[in-house]
Design a protein around this motif. Structure first.
Motif, PDB file in Angstrom:
ATOM      1  N   PRO A 179       0.840  -1.194   0.000  1.00 37.26           N
ATOM      2  CA  PRO A 179       0.000   0.000   0.000  1.00 37.26           C
ATOM      3  C   PRO A 179       0.875   1.244   0.000  1.00 37.26           C
ATOM      4  CG  PRO A 179       0.127  -0.867   2.210  1.00 37.26           C
ATOM      5  CD  PRO A 179       0.926  -1.807   1.337  1.00 37.26           C
ATOM      6  N   PRO A 180       0.378   2.387  -0.415  1.00 37.86           N
ATOM      7  CA  PRO A 180       1.132   3.631  -0.241  1.00 37.86           C
ATOM      8  C   PRO A 180       1.500   3.803   1.237  1.00 37.86           C
ATOM      9  CG  PRO A 180      -0.776   4.007  -1.641  1.00 37.86           C
ATOM     10  CD  PRO A 180      -0.922   2.624  -1.092  1.00 37.86           C
ATOM     11  N   ALA A 181       2.745   4.181   1.491  1.00 40.86           N
ATOM     12  CA  ALA A 181       3.230   4.281   2.872  1.00 40.86           C
ATOM     13  C   ALA A 181       4.461   5.164   2.896  1.00 40.86           C
ATOM     14  CB  ALA A 181       3.550   2.890   3.436  1.00 40.86           C
ATOM     15  N   GLY A 182       4.792   5.649   4.084  1.00 40.94           N
ATOM     16  CA  GLY A 182       5.988   6.469   4.202  1.00 40.94           C
ATOM     17  C   GLY A 182       6.345   6.739   5.650  1.00 40.94           C
ATOM     18  N   LEU A 183       7.538   7.289   5.841  1.00 41.79           N
ATOM     19  CA  LEU A 183       8.075   7.530   7.169  1.00 41.79           C
ATOM     20  C   LEU A 183       7.468   8.769   7.824  1.00 41.79           C
ATOM     21  CD1 LEU A 183      11.856   6.946   6.380  1.00 41.79           C
ATOM     22  CD2 LEU A 183      10.312   5.367   7.560  1.00 41.79           C
ATOM     23  N   LEU A 184       7.421   8.752   9.138  1.00 37.63           N
ATOM     24  CA  LEU A 184       7.062   9.933   9.924  1.00 37.63           C
ATOM     25  C   LEU A 184       8.348  10.664  10.286  1.00 37.63           C
ATOM     26  CD1 LEU A 184       4.326   8.345  12.206  1.00 37.63           C
ATOM     27  CD2 LEU A 184       3.971  10.048  10.399  1.00 37.63           C
ATOM     28  N   ASP A 185       8.996  11.210   9.272  1.00 34.59           N
ATOM     29  CA  ASP A 185      10.326  11.797   9.467  1.00 34.59           C
ATOM     30  C   ASP A 185      10.331  13.320   9.358  1.00 34.59           C
ATOM     31  OD1 ASP A 185       9.753  11.788   6.778  1.00 34.59           O
ATOM     32  OD2 ASP A 185      11.642  10.873   6.151  1.00 34.59           O
ATOM     33  N   LEU A 186       9.147  13.935   9.311  1.00 37.24           N
ATOM     34  CA  LEU A 186       9.060  15.392   9.330  1.00 37.24           C
ATOM     35  C   LEU A 186       8.587  15.821  10.711  1.00 37.24           C
ATOM     36  CD1 LEU A 186       7.426  16.178   5.851  1.00 37.24           C
ATOM     37  CD2 LEU A 186       9.850  16.206   6.475  1.00 37.24           C
ATOM     38  N   ASP A 187       9.406  16.551  11.432  1.00 37.01           N
ATOM     39  CA  ASP A 187       9.088  16.946  12.801  1.00 37.01           C
ATOM     40  C   ASP A 187       7.752  17.689  12.867  1.00 37.01           C
ATOM     41  OD1 ASP A 187      11.380  15.837  13.798  1.00 37.01           O
ATOM     42  OD2 ASP A 187      12.532  17.705  13.790  1.00 37.01           O
ATOM     43  N   GLY A 188       6.879  17.228  13.758  1.00 30.66           N
ATOM     44  CA  GLY A 188       5.628  17.922  14.001  1.00 30.66           C
ATOM     45  C   GLY A 188       4.530  17.668  12.990  1.00 30.66           C
ATOM     46  N   GLU A 189       4.790  16.862  11.950  1.00 35.65           N
ATOM     47  CA  GLU A 189       3.750  16.620  10.944  1.00 35.65           C
ATOM     48  C   GLU A 189       2.666  15.707  11.518  1.00 35.65           C
ATOM     49  OE1 GLU A 189       3.530  15.677   6.204  1.00 35.65           O
ATOM     50  OE2 GLU A 189       4.840  14.388   7.399  1.00 35.65           O
ATOM     51  N   ASP A 190       1.416  16.112  11.365  1.00 39.72           N
ATOM     52  CA  ASP A 190       0.303  15.299  11.813  1.00 39.72           C
ATOM     53  C   ASP A 190       0.286  13.969  11.060  1.00 39.72           C
ATOM     54  OD1 ASP A 190      -2.455  15.336  13.282  1.00 39.72           O
ATOM     55  OD2 ASP A 190      -2.887  14.665  11.241  1.00 39.72           O
ATOM     56  N   HIS A 191      -0.114  12.906  11.759  1.00 40.27           N
ATOM     57  CA  HIS A 191      -0.036  11.573  11.166  1.00 40.27           C
ATOM     58  C   HIS A 191      -0.900  11.434   9.927  1.00 40.27           C
ATOM     59  CE1 HIS A 191       0.567  10.702  15.684  1.00 40.27           C
ATOM     60  NE2 HIS A 191       1.742  10.878  15.126  1.00 40.27           N
ATOM     61  N   VAL A 192      -2.144  11.927   9.982  1.00 37.41           N
ATOM     62  CA  VAL A 192      -3.014  11.786   8.825  1.00 37.41           C
ATOM     63  C   VAL A 192      -2.555  12.690   7.687  1.00 37.41           C
ATOM     64  CG1 VAL A 192      -4.744  13.514   9.490  1.00 37.41           C
ATOM     65  CG2 VAL A 192      -5.416  11.528   8.111  1.00 37.41           C
ATOM     66  N   VAL A 193      -1.957  13.830   8.000  1.00 31.87           N
ATOM     67  CA  VAL A 193      -1.389  14.691   6.957  1.00 31.87           C
ATOM     68  C   VAL A 193      -0.246  13.964   6.248  1.00 31.87           C
ATOM     69  CG1 VAL A 193      -0.128  16.836   6.521  1.00 31.87           C
ATOM     70  CG2 VAL A 193      -2.105  16.840   8.057  1.00 31.87           C
ATOM     71  N   ALA A 194       0.568  13.243   7.019  1.00 37.29           N
ATOM     72  CA  ALA A 194       1.647  12.459   6.413  1.00 37.29           C
ATOM     73  C   ALA A 194       1.079  11.392   5.483  1.00 37.29           C
ATOM     74  CB  ALA A 194       2.505  11.812   7.499  1.00 37.29           C
ATOM     75  N   ALA A 195       0.000  10.738   5.910  1.00 35.51           N
ATOM     76  CA  ALA A 195      -0.620   9.721   5.056  1.00 35.51           C
ATOM     77  C   ALA A 195      -1.203  10.341   3.793  1.00 35.51           C
ATOM     78  CB  ALA A 195      -1.705   8.988   5.842  1.00 35.51           C
ATOM     79  N   GLN A 196      -1.816  11.504   3.914  1.00 39.03           N
ATOM     80  CA  GLN A 196      -2.358  12.192   2.746  1.00 39.03           C
ATOM     81  C   GLN A 196      -1.251  12.594   1.774  1.00 39.03           C
ATOM     82  OE1 GLN A 196      -4.389  15.255   4.911  1.00 39.03           O
ATOM     83  NE2 GLN A 196      -6.298  14.111   5.076  1.00 39.03           N
ATOM     84  N   ARG A 197      -0.123  13.021   2.331  1.00 39.65           N
ATOM     85  CA  ARG A 197       1.022  13.388   1.489  1.00 39.65           C
ATOM     86  C   ARG A 197       1.544  12.162   0.728  1.00 39.65           C
ATOM     87  NH1 ARG A 197       6.047  12.768   2.990  1.00 39.65           N
ATOM     88  NH2 ARG A 197       5.557  12.832   5.220  1.00 39.65           N
ATOM     89  N   GLU A 198       1.684  11.040   1.429  1.00 41.23           N
ATOM     90  CA  GLU A 198       2.173   9.832   0.766  1.00 41.23           C
ATOM     91  C   GLU A 198       1.214   9.358  -0.315  1.00 41.23           C
ATOM     92  OE1 GLU A 198       5.032   8.434   1.035  1.00 41.23           O
ATOM     93  OE2 GLU A 198       5.803   9.573   2.744  1.00 41.23           O
ATOM     94  N   LEU A 199      -0.085   9.483  -0.065  1.00 42.67           N
ATOM     95  CA  LEU A 199      -1.069   9.068  -1.059  1.00 42.67           C
ATOM     96  C   LEU A 199      -0.931   9.897  -2.331  1.00 42.67           C
ATOM     97  CD1 LEU A 199      -3.517   7.239  -1.590  1.00 42.67           C
ATOM     98  CD2 LEU A 199      -4.964   9.044  -0.642  1.00 42.67           C
ATOM     99  N   ALA A 200      -0.731  11.193  -2.169  1.00 40.48           N
ATOM    100  CA  ALA A 200      -0.561  12.061  -3.335  1.00 40.48           C
ATOM    101  C   ALA A 200       0.761  11.782  -4.044  1.00 40.48           C
ATOM    102  CB  ALA A 200      -0.631  13.530  -2.905  1.00 40.48           C
ATOM    103  N   GLU A 201       1.833  11.592  -3.271  1.00 43.94           N
ATOM    104  CA  GLU A 201       3.148  11.374  -3.871  1.00 43.94           C
ATOM    105  C   GLU A 201       3.223  10.063  -4.644  1.00 43.94           C
ATOM    106  OE1 GLU A 201       5.937  13.762  -0.583  1.00 43.94           O
ATOM    107  OE2 GLU A 201       5.977  11.574  -0.687  1.00 43.94           O
ATOM    108  N   GLU A 202       2.706   8.998  -4.054  1.00 39.83           N
ATOM    109  CA  GLU A 202       2.937   7.666  -4.623  1.00 39.83           C
ATOM    110  C   GLU A 202       1.927   7.267  -5.691  1.00 39.83           C
ATOM    111  OE1 GLU A 202       3.704   4.596  -1.804  1.00 39.83           O
ATOM    112  OE2 GLU A 202       5.403   5.663  -0.909  1.00 39.83           O
ATOM    113  N   VAL A 203       0.654   7.694  -5.536  1.00 37.68           N
ATOM    114  CA  VAL A 203      -0.345   7.261  -6.511  1.00 37.68           C
ATOM    115  C   VAL A 203      -1.169   8.407  -7.075  1.00 37.68           C
ATOM    116  CG1 VAL A 203      -0.477   4.921  -5.585  1.00 37.68           C
ATOM    117  CG2 VAL A 203      -1.997   6.679  -4.667  1.00 37.68           C
ATOM    118  N   GLY A 204      -0.861   9.654  -6.719  1.00 36.16           N
ATOM    119  CA  GLY A 204      -1.556  10.801  -7.294  1.00 36.16           C
ATOM    120  C   GLY A 204      -3.025  10.872  -6.951  1.00 36.16           C
ATOM    121  N   LEU A 205      -3.371  10.546  -5.696  1.00 35.94           N
ATOM    122  CA  LEU A 205      -4.766  10.546  -5.287  1.00 35.94           C
ATOM    123  C   LEU A 205      -4.957  11.334  -3.985  1.00 35.94           C
ATOM    124  CD1 LEU A 205      -5.728   6.791  -5.869  1.00 35.94           C
ATOM    125  CD2 LEU A 205      -6.474   8.753  -7.245  1.00 35.94           C
TER     126      LEU A 205
END
Length: 227
Positions: free
Chosen positions: A87-113
């Motif tokens: 599945p689209p996935a990624g690290l929580l390696d940005l300080d202070g980034e909200d977890h769901v925001v990180a998931a939304q970012r990975e979804l856009a980066e990896e599959v353009g959705l």
């Protein structure tokens, strides 16, 4: 040997516990994770040497389209010697980034959705005896196409990644037959299959507390790190 303890449904929970750490040493640094060695004092007073991986944690997304298909990627994973379906996935390696925001970012980066409906499917440790890596897996539905985030450039394995679709039932079958082995996909797909007959009503909201992440800082602060 003590007899087994029968737990009620409400009692089924992981419990925070902190054995004392006599010393902590950083023994190896990596680009993503580090290797740490602790001398841990057990309840009987004995010291135990325990090596573990310091890891930032991650998020993953089980993405379902309107036809009940899962949006997945295929990516080469060097240590496994396999090109894994994931599945689209990624690290929580940005300080202070909200977890769901990180998931939304990975979804856009990896599959353009992007997705309109976000729920928490499951929280997990990938290998709790050896690694600090905790992963939150979301369910994302109500999809729409979006551009990749500005500045995002696929590199390394991601540059060779492709997007695939499969029904949730076929994914579950492939997991049970041992053909799919990515842990985030295995846990997420099985959780989605268990929740779907209930209309997703048993899932937590996207911003639900994540106890493992709250305890992570306490664990790291438990002992000073020697080099």
């Amino acid at each position: 040997m003590h007899p087994p303890i029968v737990l009620s449904g409400d009692e089924l929970s992981d419990v925070p516990m902190a054995w004392p750490v006599a010393s902590r040493r950083l023994v190896g640094e990596g680009a993503v994770f580090d290797l740490v060695r602790d001398q841990v004092v057990d309840p009987g007073g004995a010291e135990l040497r325990r090596e573990w991986i310091r890891h930032p944690g991650a998020v993953g997304v089980i993405v379902l389209d309107q036809d009940d298909r899962v949006v997945l990627v295929r990516q080469y994973r060097h240590p496994s010697g396999l090109r894994l379906v994931e599945p689209p996935a990624g690290l929580l390696d940005l300080d202070g980034e909200d977890h769901v925001v990180a998931a939304q970012r990975e979804l856009a980066e990896e599959v353009g959705l992007a997705a309109a409906d976000w729920r928490v499917l499951v929280d997990m440790f990938t290998s709790p005896g050896a690694s600090q890596e905790s992963v939150r897996i979301y369910l994302a539905r109500g999809l729409s196409a979006v551009d990749r985030p500005e500045g995002f450039v696929a590199e390394g394995e991601e540059a060779e990644m492709d997007i695939v679709l499969a029904t949730l039932d076929d994914v579950v079958t492939a997991v049970l037959e041992g053909r799919l082995q990515n842990p985030v996909l295995v846990a997420g797909a099985m959780a989605a299959a268990a929740s779907r007959p209930r209309g997703w009503e048993n899932l937590r909201p996207a911003d639900a507390p994540w106890p493992a992440r709250l305890l992570r800082a306490e664990f790291l602060a438990r002992a000073p790190m020697d080099r």
